[in-house]
Design a protein around this motif. Structure first.
Motif, PDB file in Angstrom:
ATOM      1  N   GLN A  84      -3.404  -2.979   1.502  1.00 58.85           N
ATOM      2  CA  GLN A  84      -4.001  -4.241   1.091  1.00 58.85           C
ATOM      3  C   GLN A  84      -3.351  -5.317   1.944  1.00 58.85           C
ATOM      4  O   GLN A  84      -2.125  -5.455   1.955  1.00 58.85           O
TER       5      GLN A  84
ATOM      6  N   GLY B  77      -2.635   6.404   2.898  1.00 63.50           N
ATOM      7  CA  GLY B  77      -4.094   6.337   2.872  1.00 63.50           C
ATOM      8  C   GLY B  77      -4.691   5.017   2.442  1.00 63.50           C
ATOM      9  O   GLY B  77      -5.910   4.904   2.348  1.00 63.50           O
ATOM     10  N   SER B  78      -3.878   3.998   2.150  1.00 64.72           N
ATOM     11  CA  SER B  78      -4.469   2.718   1.752  1.00 64.72           C
ATOM     12  C   SER B  78      -3.530   1.576   2.113  1.00 64.72           C
ATOM     13  O   SER B  78      -2.322   1.757   2.244  1.00 64.72           O
TER      14      SER B  78
ATOM     15  N   GLY C  99       0.813  -1.207   0.000  1.00 64.49           N
ATOM     16  CA  GLY C  99       0.000   0.000   0.000  1.00 64.49           C
ATOM     17  C   GLY C  99       0.840   1.246   0.000  1.00 64.49           C
ATOM     18  O   GLY C  99       2.045   1.221  -0.238  1.00 64.49           O
TER      19      GLY C  99
END
Length: 61
Positions: free
Chosen positions: A32, A29-30, A26
């Motif tokens: 996986q 802000g993100s 990632g």
């Protein structure tokens, strides 16, 4: 679901195994997350994932 209606559910007599092979990718802000599933004699309902912006922080249950 394998329990017939009206039947007593199978007792949970063993702790689940730990999930395996965790991996994360990632960026800002993100994220996986992937892992192999844990197993248990009556099934695993879900997982709790803790997110923190502090490197090395750990949540204690």
């Amino acid at each position: 679901m394998n329990t017939p209606i009206g039947a007593e559910p199978e007792p949970d007599t063993q702790a689940p195994t730990a999930p395996g092979s965790p991996a994360a990718t990632g960026g800002p802000g993100s994220a996986q997350l992937t892992w192999t599933a844990a197993t248990d004699n009556v099934g695993v309902e879900g997982y709790t994932v803790h997110r923190s912006t502090t490197p090395g922080s750990r949540r204690r249950a």
